[in-house]
Design an enzyme around this catalytic site. Structure first.
Site, PDB file in Angstrom:
ATOM      1  N   HIS A 211      99.516 -29.129   7.711  1.00 50.60           N
ATOM      2  CA  HIS A 211     100.002 -30.176   8.604  1.00 50.60           C
ATOM      3  C   HIS A 211     101.443 -30.580   8.292  1.00 50.60           C
ATOM      4  CE1 HIS A 211      95.532 -31.108   9.452  1.00 50.60           C
ATOM      5  NE2 HIS A 211      96.043 -30.341  10.384  1.00 50.60           N
TER       6      HIS A 211
ATOM      7  N   HIS B 299      91.605 -23.389  17.772  1.00 47.70           N
ATOM      8  CA  HIS B 299      90.404 -23.762  17.009  1.00 47.70           C
ATOM      9  C   HIS B 299      90.554 -25.232  16.618  1.00 47.70           C
ATOM     10  CE1 HIS B 299      90.636 -19.360  16.484  1.00 47.70           C
ATOM     11  NE2 HIS B 299      89.346 -19.363  16.228  1.00 47.70           N
TER      12      HIS B 299
ATOM     13  N   SER C  32      94.564 -31.218  13.393  1.00 49.65           N
ATOM     14  CA  SER C  32      95.765 -30.747  14.091  1.00 49.65           C
ATOM     15  C   SER C  32      95.898 -31.320  15.500  1.00 49.65           C
ATOM     16  CB  SER C  32      95.773 -29.216  14.138  1.00 49.65           C
ATOM     17  OG  SER C  32      95.828 -28.671  12.831  1.00 49.65           O
TER      18      SER C  32
ATOM     19  N   GLU D 298      88.009 -25.773  21.589  1.00 45.62           N
ATOM     20  CA  GLU D 298      86.996 -25.782  20.544  1.00 45.62           C
ATOM     21  C   GLU D 298      85.684 -25.240  21.128  1.00 45.62           C
ATOM     22  OE1 GLU D 298      84.770 -25.556  17.609  1.00 45.62           O
ATOM     23  OE2 GLU D 298      86.846 -26.192  17.222  1.00 45.62           O
TER      24      GLU D 298
ATOM     25  N   ALA E 162      88.036 -18.629  21.365  1.00 49.66           N
ATOM     26  CA  ALA E 162      89.422 -18.919  20.986  1.00 49.66           C
ATOM     27  C   ALA E 162      90.361 -17.767  21.300  1.00 49.66           C
ATOM     28  CB  ALA E 162      89.488 -19.254  19.499  1.00 49.66           C
TER      29      ALA E 162
ATOM     30  N   ASP F  95      93.705 -21.564  13.850  1.00 49.57           N
ATOM     31  CA  ASP F  95      93.196 -22.174  12.615  1.00 49.57           C
ATOM     32  C   ASP F  95      91.671 -22.025  12.554  1.00 49.57           C
ATOM     33  OD1 ASP F  95      92.731 -23.754  10.407  1.00 49.57           O
ATOM     34  OD2 ASP F  95      93.159 -25.643  11.415  1.00 49.57           O
TER      35      ASP F  95
END
Length: 276
Positions: A18, A41, A97, A115, A140, A160
């Site tokens: 991050h 993700h 995120s 997601e 994804a 991610d």
């Protein structure tokens, strides 16, 4: 390697990911043109550090709490992003995120989240309900390839995954190759856990074969030597990182190394172009 966000929220990997993501987006925002930020993700978007899953691992103590205790101003932007979802000095909640990207949005920017896990997607929609983010519930890698290039001239794709599937790295590699053919100038950020150097070396070898001109690898190793069978650190592959980000990367990585090194270890940070 199974890396579910809820069990590892606010650990050292999140601090590194991050911190660098904030710096990257801010560097891109030096130009006024609109950005599309895409998180493939996205997870739940917000994590309770007092919850059962986070408490079971206790990893926040070696991650966000170390970052908050360190005085370096280089982590101020990261700390501010975490503080934005908390009341009080010590964080009780941790923004994923999606929340961090939402904080960075300018009026001209767009945020697209994905997601696939139904329960996490439901939670994500609740967390992001007061934002202008678009939330998808798709595979994804299918979404990644379908959505690039975005409608805006510039954008960032954040990849991610939890690395639950044995073919995760192979799917990332194949999708990245196809995405770069469609969107050669796009910025892509791929997060990965570091468990052992041999596996990581093999993956880098496969990525190198793609021949992507500007593919940066960034590695944050926690320990001075590999600790067998456990998490050893995390890193990012970044396609087309902006110049302003590259200028400040060495000092930010050094600050992260110093803040997050476990007791008795110095840790190590490495970065360079994958083709070199």
């Amino acid at each position: 390697m199974n890396y579910r966000h809820s069990f590892h929220a606010a650990n050292s990997a999140d601090v590194v990911k991050h911190s660098l993501l904030i710096a990257l987006v801010r560097a891109l925002q030096h130009k006024p043109g609109a950005l599309t930020l895409i998180d493939t993700h996205a997870g739940r978007g917000l994590y309770n550090l007092g919850g059962d899953e986070a408490q079971r691992t206790g990893e926040a103590a070696q991650g966000v709490l170390r970052a908050f205790a360190d005085p370096t101003p280089l982590l101020n932007d990261y700390r501010a992003a975490v503080q934005a979802v908390n009341i009080g000095a010590e964080p009780q909640l941790y923004p994923g995120s999606p929340q961090i990207l939402a904080q960075l949005l300018r009026p001209q920017d767009f945020l697209i989240l994905n997601e696939k896990h139904p329960e996490d997607a439901y939670a994500l929609r609740g967390v992001m309900r007061d934002t202008f983010a678009a939330v998808h519930e798709r595979d994804a890698y299918e979404l990644w390839l379908a959505i690039v290039p975005p409608r805006t001239a510039r954008g960032v794709v954040v990849v991610d995954p939890p690395y639950e599937q044995l073919d995760e790295r192979a799917r990332i590699t194949a999708t990245l190759a196809a995405a770069c053919r469609k969107w050669a100038h796009g910025v892509t950020v791929i997060w990965y856990p570091l468990k052992d150097r041999t596996m990581h070396w093999r993956w880098k070898k496969q990525l190198r074969k793609l021949g992507i001109p500007k593919l940066l690898t960034v590695e944050h190793w926690l320990y001075d030597s590999d600790q067998p069978g456990i998490y050893n650190g995390a890193g990012l592959f970044i396609v087309n990182p902006p110049y302003a980000f590259m200028q400040m990367l060495p000092s930010l990585l050094e600050a992260l190394r110093a803040a997050l090194a476990p007791e008795g270890h110095q840790g190590e940070v490495l970065f360079g172009w994958l083709g070199d």
